[in-house]
Enzyme design. Structure first.
Site, PDB file in Angstrom:
ATOM      1  N   GLU A   1       6.969 -11.084   4.580  1.00  0.00           N
ATOM      2  CA  GLU A   1       7.107 -12.436   4.037  1.00  0.00           C
ATOM      3  C   GLU A   1       7.819 -13.378   4.987  1.00  0.00           C
ATOM      4  O   GLU A   1       7.755 -14.598   4.826  1.00  0.00           O
ATOM      5  CB  GLU A   1       7.868 -12.371   2.704  1.00  0.00           C
ATOM      6  CG  GLU A   1       7.117 -11.613   1.629  1.00  0.00           C
ATOM      7  CD  GLU A   1       7.970 -11.289   0.409  1.00  0.00           C
ATOM      8  OE1 GLU A   1       7.373 -10.907  -0.610  1.00  0.00           O
ATOM      9  OE2 GLU A   1       9.203 -11.402   0.479  1.00  0.00           O
TER      10      GLU A   1
ATOM     11  N   MET B   1      11.608  -9.489  -8.101  1.00  0.00           N
ATOM     12  CA  MET B   1      12.832  -8.690  -8.030  1.00  0.00           C
ATOM     13  C   MET B   1      14.020  -9.379  -7.354  1.00  0.00           C
ATOM     14  O   MET B   1      15.036  -8.726  -7.128  1.00  0.00           O
ATOM     15  CB  MET B   1      12.528  -7.367  -7.317  1.00  0.00           C
ATOM     16  CG  MET B   1      11.455  -6.540  -8.021  1.00  0.00           C
ATOM     17  SD  MET B   1      10.971  -5.045  -7.132  1.00  0.00           S
ATOM     18  CE  MET B   1      12.448  -4.045  -7.306  1.00  0.00           C
ATOM     19  N   GLU B   2      13.911 -10.669  -7.061  1.00  0.00           N
ATOM     20  CA  GLU B   2      15.015 -11.339  -6.365  1.00  0.00           C
ATOM     21  C   GLU B   2      15.370 -12.719  -6.898  1.00  0.00           C
ATOM     22  O   GLU B   2      16.506 -13.175  -6.769  1.00  0.00           O
ATOM     23  CB  GLU B   2      14.702 -11.496  -4.857  1.00  0.00           C
ATOM     24  CG  GLU B   2      14.581 -10.219  -4.088  1.00  0.00           C
ATOM     25  CD  GLU B   2      13.216  -9.570  -4.198  1.00  0.00           C
ATOM     26  OE1 GLU B   2      13.155  -8.337  -4.086  1.00  0.00           O
ATOM     27  OE2 GLU B   2      12.217 -10.297  -4.402  1.00  0.00           O
TER      28      GLU B   2
ATOM     29  N   ASP C   1      -0.463  -9.380  -7.849  1.00  0.00           N
ATOM     30  CA  ASP C   1      -0.963  -8.383  -8.806  1.00  0.00           C
ATOM     31  C   ASP C   1      -0.770  -8.914 -10.216  1.00  0.00           C
ATOM     32  O   ASP C   1      -0.139  -9.949 -10.426  1.00  0.00           O
ATOM     33  CB  ASP C   1      -0.255  -7.040  -8.618  1.00  0.00           C
ATOM     34  CG  ASP C   1       1.241  -7.149  -8.851  1.00  0.00           C
ATOM     35  OD1 ASP C   1       1.644  -7.067 -10.021  1.00  0.00           O
ATOM     36  OD2 ASP C   1       2.004  -7.314  -7.881  1.00  0.00           O
TER      37      ASP C   1
ATOM     38  N   ILE D   1       7.072  -4.070 -11.882  1.00  0.00           N
ATOM     39  CA  ILE D   1       6.386  -3.987 -13.171  1.00  0.00           C
ATOM     40  C   ILE D   1       4.929  -3.566 -12.958  1.00  0.00           C
ATOM     41  O   ILE D   1       4.130  -4.306 -12.382  1.00  0.00           O
ATOM     42  CB  ILE D   1       6.447  -5.334 -13.926  1.00  0.00           C
ATOM     43  CG1 ILE D   1       7.891  -5.827 -14.032  1.00  0.00           C
ATOM     44  CG2 ILE D   1       5.803  -5.185 -15.305  1.00  0.00           C
ATOM     45  CD1 ILE D   1       8.829  -4.883 -14.740  1.00  0.00           C
TER      46      ILE D   1
END
Length: 230
Positions: free
Chosen positions: A11, A174-175, A198, A154
């Site tokens: 990223e 997650m951040e 996703d 997830i």
């Protein structure tokens, strides 16, 4: 100075490639690269995955670099049927989906003894983000809404359904909430910019490798336009 955070090397690498790097600084096992992007002073860093890494990283951006803005770029799982792979979600607000102090009377997601349930993104950055999406990725769907974060990838439909029911989120990652909370505490404007990789359900592990690269490319192009507009 604009602080840019990505969780993973993938990223950050494409943004570094188009920056003019003037200096690097290492702290807490993170490499902060200072320079310019489209003529704007920026510092970019890979935080690592998860909320603790993200919070530590954001605080360093504030303390060491005195950043005026924090932008988190990366990928996320969709929580809504109308938000498709490669679409972009810009945070309206952000919360921790794995914070549960309901036993003390707090709503799910609220940190005890804090005066807010969620952390509001900067309205000006949201508008700039929308304009950047329209210019850099006009064929991509753009959605402004709630981002929910937790230390959990997830990939279970039942968990996804629970997040939708409890938090009415647009995407999960997650951040973002840790970055948002740290920015909130330091009174620094922020925006979470996430490209969908996703569907955050039983297909997530199958979708993820296929669409990760495409989602990252979208977020990089949009980020460049966003920075140029600040």
């Amino acid at each position: 100075m604009i602080g840019i955070i990505g969780a993973m090397d993938e990223e950050v690498a494409q943004i570094v490639e188009v920056m003019e790097i003037s200096e690097t600084y290492e702290k807490a096992s993170m490499v902060f690269r200072m320079g310019t992007l489209d003529g704007k002073d920026v510092v970019i860093v890979r935080s690592g995955i998860g909320k603790v890494n993200a919070a530590v990283c954001t605080q360093i951006l504030v303390d060491k670099f005195n950043v005026d803005y924090v932008i988190n770029t990366g990928i996320a799982g969709s929580l809504r049927a109308e938000i498709n792979i490669a679409d972009v979600v810009l945070s309206d607000d952000v919360l921790h989906h794995d914070m549960d102090a309901a036993g003390f009377g707090y709503p799910l997601g609220q940190i005890p003894r804090m005066d807010v349930l969620s952390f509001q993104a900067d309205k000006r950055l949201i508008e700039l983000g929308k304009a950047a999406c329209k210019k850099a990725a006009p064929k991509v769907g753009v959605h402004v809404g709630r981002v929910v974060s937790g230390d959990q990838f997830i990939s279970d439909k039942a968990v996804k359904d629970r997040l939708i029911q409890n938090f009415d989120g647009f995407c999960t990652e997650m951040e973002g909430a840790a970055i948002a909370q740290t920015a909130y505490l330091n009174k620094v404007p922020f925006l979470i910019l996430r490209a969908i990789s996703d569907k955050a359900d039983d297909s997530a592990t199958m979708d993820y490798p296929t669409f990760e690269a495409m989602a990252i490319q979208n977020s990089v192009e949009i980020l460049k336009e966003l920075v140029a507009g600040i």
